[in-house]
Design a protein around this motif. Sequence first.
Motif, PDB file in Angstrom:
ATOM      1  N   LEU A 300      -7.998 -13.492  -5.572  1.00 26.94           N
ATOM      2  CA  LEU A 300      -6.651 -13.651  -6.123  1.00 26.94           C
ATOM      3  C   LEU A 300      -6.089 -12.297  -6.570  1.00 26.94           C
ATOM      4  N   ARG A 301      -6.941 -11.456  -7.139  1.00 28.46           N
ATOM      5  CA  ARG A 301      -6.502 -10.122  -7.566  1.00 28.46           C
ATOM      6  C   ARG A 301      -6.051  -9.307  -6.349  1.00 28.46           C
ATOM      7  N   PHE A 302      -6.822  -9.408  -5.280  1.00 29.74           N
ATOM      8  CA  PHE A 302      -6.464  -8.695  -4.049  1.00 29.74           C
ATOM      9  C   PHE A 302      -5.085  -9.177  -3.565  1.00 29.74           C
ATOM     10  N   LEU A 303      -4.910 -10.505  -3.540  1.00 25.03           N
ATOM     11  CA  LEU A 303      -3.634 -11.047  -3.053  1.00 25.03           C
ATOM     12  C   LEU A 303      -2.480 -10.650  -3.974  1.00 25.03           C
ATOM     13  N   ASN A 304      -2.765 -10.565  -5.270  1.00 26.45           N
ATOM     14  CA  ASN A 304      -1.717 -10.182  -6.207  1.00 26.45           C
ATOM     15  C   ASN A 304      -1.221  -8.763  -5.900  1.00 26.45           C
ATOM     16  N   ARG A 305      -2.177  -7.867  -5.622  1.00 23.89           N
ATOM     17  CA  ARG A 305      -1.779  -6.493  -5.270  1.00 23.89           C
ATOM     18  C   ARG A 305      -0.974  -6.496  -3.973  1.00 23.89           C
ATOM     19  N   GLU A 306      -1.434  -7.280  -3.006  1.00 17.53           N
ATOM     20  CA  GLU A 306      -0.741  -7.323  -1.716  1.00 17.53           C
ATOM     21  C   GLU A 306       0.695  -7.832  -1.892  1.00 17.53           C
ATOM     22  N   HIS A 307       0.861  -8.841  -2.757  1.00 18.13           N
ATOM     23  CA  HIS A 307       2.216  -9.371  -2.958  1.00 18.13           C
ATOM     24  C   HIS A 307       3.098  -8.390  -3.714  1.00 18.13           C
ATOM     25  N   MET A 308       2.498  -7.625  -4.634  1.00 19.10           N
ATOM     26  CA  MET A 308       3.298  -6.606  -5.337  1.00 19.10           C
ATOM     27  C   MET A 308       3.757  -5.553  -4.333  1.00 19.10           C
ATOM     28  N   LYS A 309       2.859  -5.198  -3.391  1.00 19.01           N
ATOM     29  CA  LYS A 309       3.197  -4.219  -2.351  1.00 19.01           C
ATOM     30  C   LYS A 309       4.375  -4.703  -1.515  1.00 19.01           C
ATOM     31  N   ARG A 310       4.324  -5.999  -1.176  1.00 20.07           N
ATOM     32  CA  ARG A 310       5.344  -6.592  -0.305  1.00 20.07           C
ATOM     33  C   ARG A 310       6.672  -6.837  -1.004  1.00 20.07           C
ATOM     34  N   MET A 311       6.617  -6.981  -2.315  1.00 19.71           N
ATOM     35  CA  MET A 311       7.778  -7.472  -3.051  1.00 19.71           C
ATOM     36  C   MET A 311       8.935  -6.482  -3.053  1.00 19.71           C
ATOM     37  N   ASP A 312      10.135  -6.992  -3.030  1.00 25.12           N
ATOM     38  CA  ASP A 312      11.317  -6.171  -3.176  1.00 25.12           C
ATOM     39  C   ASP A 312      11.200  -5.431  -4.519  1.00 25.12           C
ATOM     40  N   SER A 313      11.497  -4.122  -4.503  1.00 28.74           N
ATOM     41  CA  SER A 313      11.229  -3.308  -5.696  1.00 28.74           C
ATOM     42  C   SER A 313      12.026  -3.762  -6.921  1.00 28.74           C
ATOM     43  N   LYS A 314      13.231  -4.209  -6.683  1.00 32.25           N
ATOM     44  CA  LYS A 314      14.068  -4.656  -7.805  1.00 32.25           C
ATOM     45  C   LYS A 314      13.464  -5.921  -8.432  1.00 32.25           C
ATOM     46  N   GLU A 315      12.995  -6.798  -7.561  1.00 36.43           N
ATOM     47  CA  GLU A 315      12.395  -8.048  -8.027  1.00 36.43           C
ATOM     48  C   GLU A 315      11.102  -7.745  -8.804  1.00 36.43           C
TER      49      GLU A 315
END
Length: 432
Positions: A300-315
């Motif tokens: 889950l920690r790995f996926l959390n980092r991956e989603h932060m990477k993918r996320m729109d910066s403003k969001e």
Amino acid sequence: MLRFAPSPTGDMHIGNLRVAIFNYIVAKQKKERFIVRIEDTDKERNIEGKDREILEILQLFNLHPDDVYYQSHNLTIHQHMAIKLLEERKAFACFCTPEELEREREAAKSAKKAYRYSGKCIKLSDAEVLANEKPFTVRLKKPENNVEFNDLIKGEQSFAPDDIDSFVIMRADKTPTYNFACALDDMIHDISLVIRGEDHVSNTPKQIHIRNQLGYDKEITYAHLPIILNTEGKKMSKRDDASSVKWLLEEGFLPEAIANYLILLGNKTPCEVFCLQEAIEWFDLAKLSKASAKFDIDKLRFLNREHMKRMDSKELSRAFGFADASIGELVKCYLEEGSTIKEIKPKIEAIFAAKPYDNEWKEQMEKLRDALNKTSTFETFDELKSYLMKETGLKGKNFFKPLRLLLTSAEHGPELSNLYPHLKSYLMEIVK
Ligand code: GLU
């Protein structure tokens, strides 16, 4: 129509959230409605405000229901259906007291036998029922034949009449039991597929039997999801912090990452990192493993980092309590340093906090601060570096350590040249 039917009796468990996600996905795939039914008929166990909390969590995860129902609003229908079953002699009044039943249960336990209702009150005549002023429950007579259904995950299931037993459908206070209210409401709401946790498998034949007795012949398909185990291989319970969705959110896991993880768990998916909309395109209930899956927080920690990477910066910036896209970019620089909002946020806040001067670099930090306060911003880190080196005469460790402290409050961290592009517009605010 598909439904998610939580009871407002505690914090939402990740198993429940997984059920909600799968019901939502399948409803979207089938282009059917997805409703939420708050199962609030067990007044003693209800906790004030939990219904709202559940609905807020669903919003946060973008699992928007087409409608929300409260089971208690159907009470009159539940009562009418119980009367119908009594009139048709498919159900009967039971005057056995809780103490009496408990004694029978204890006796069965000591004899190492499964408890079955004695059947005592089935034989009561109408006159005997009417003459009895004591409170009574309503029991549905057990079926004559096995109740069978084909579970989409567990395969063919068959339950013997004795295992279904003559069970209570209305409590002594004339409110419906879970099985009765649930079976009726699935019928009333025209539910086509029920996806829920494995702990409900033994309730399913009871619910099918209730509807059979009422003459409802539309088949409802069932899919019972395997339970989620903790690292010790035991069912994840309230004692495991990570079983609570609220706890995971407070720990700084993003809803996108939690949903991704719960879809991935015990499943064959075409990729590892995805969002809910992508999962709608390929999700297949039949691919879910029949075996229980083990919760792995590192995944889950790995996926959390991956989603932060993918996320729109403003969001991403907003998820950290800021507004500008550059803070989102800054967060992305810190993904090696932490994997949750809770771990990274203090590092971002430290950049904007008053800097620690009580250390061996005090003098150099002051020099750098004064030099920075004398000038305006520089476009690149190299320009800033040359200016500061020239102005202060500092170099090597004597330059980089205090500069890092001045900019981030920390002795270690990401490369300053990577941070600088996202920091430069706040430089005056940061250097203090
Ligand atoms: N209210 C039940 C629960 O929270 C779910 C019932 C169901 O999905 O049928 O466990």
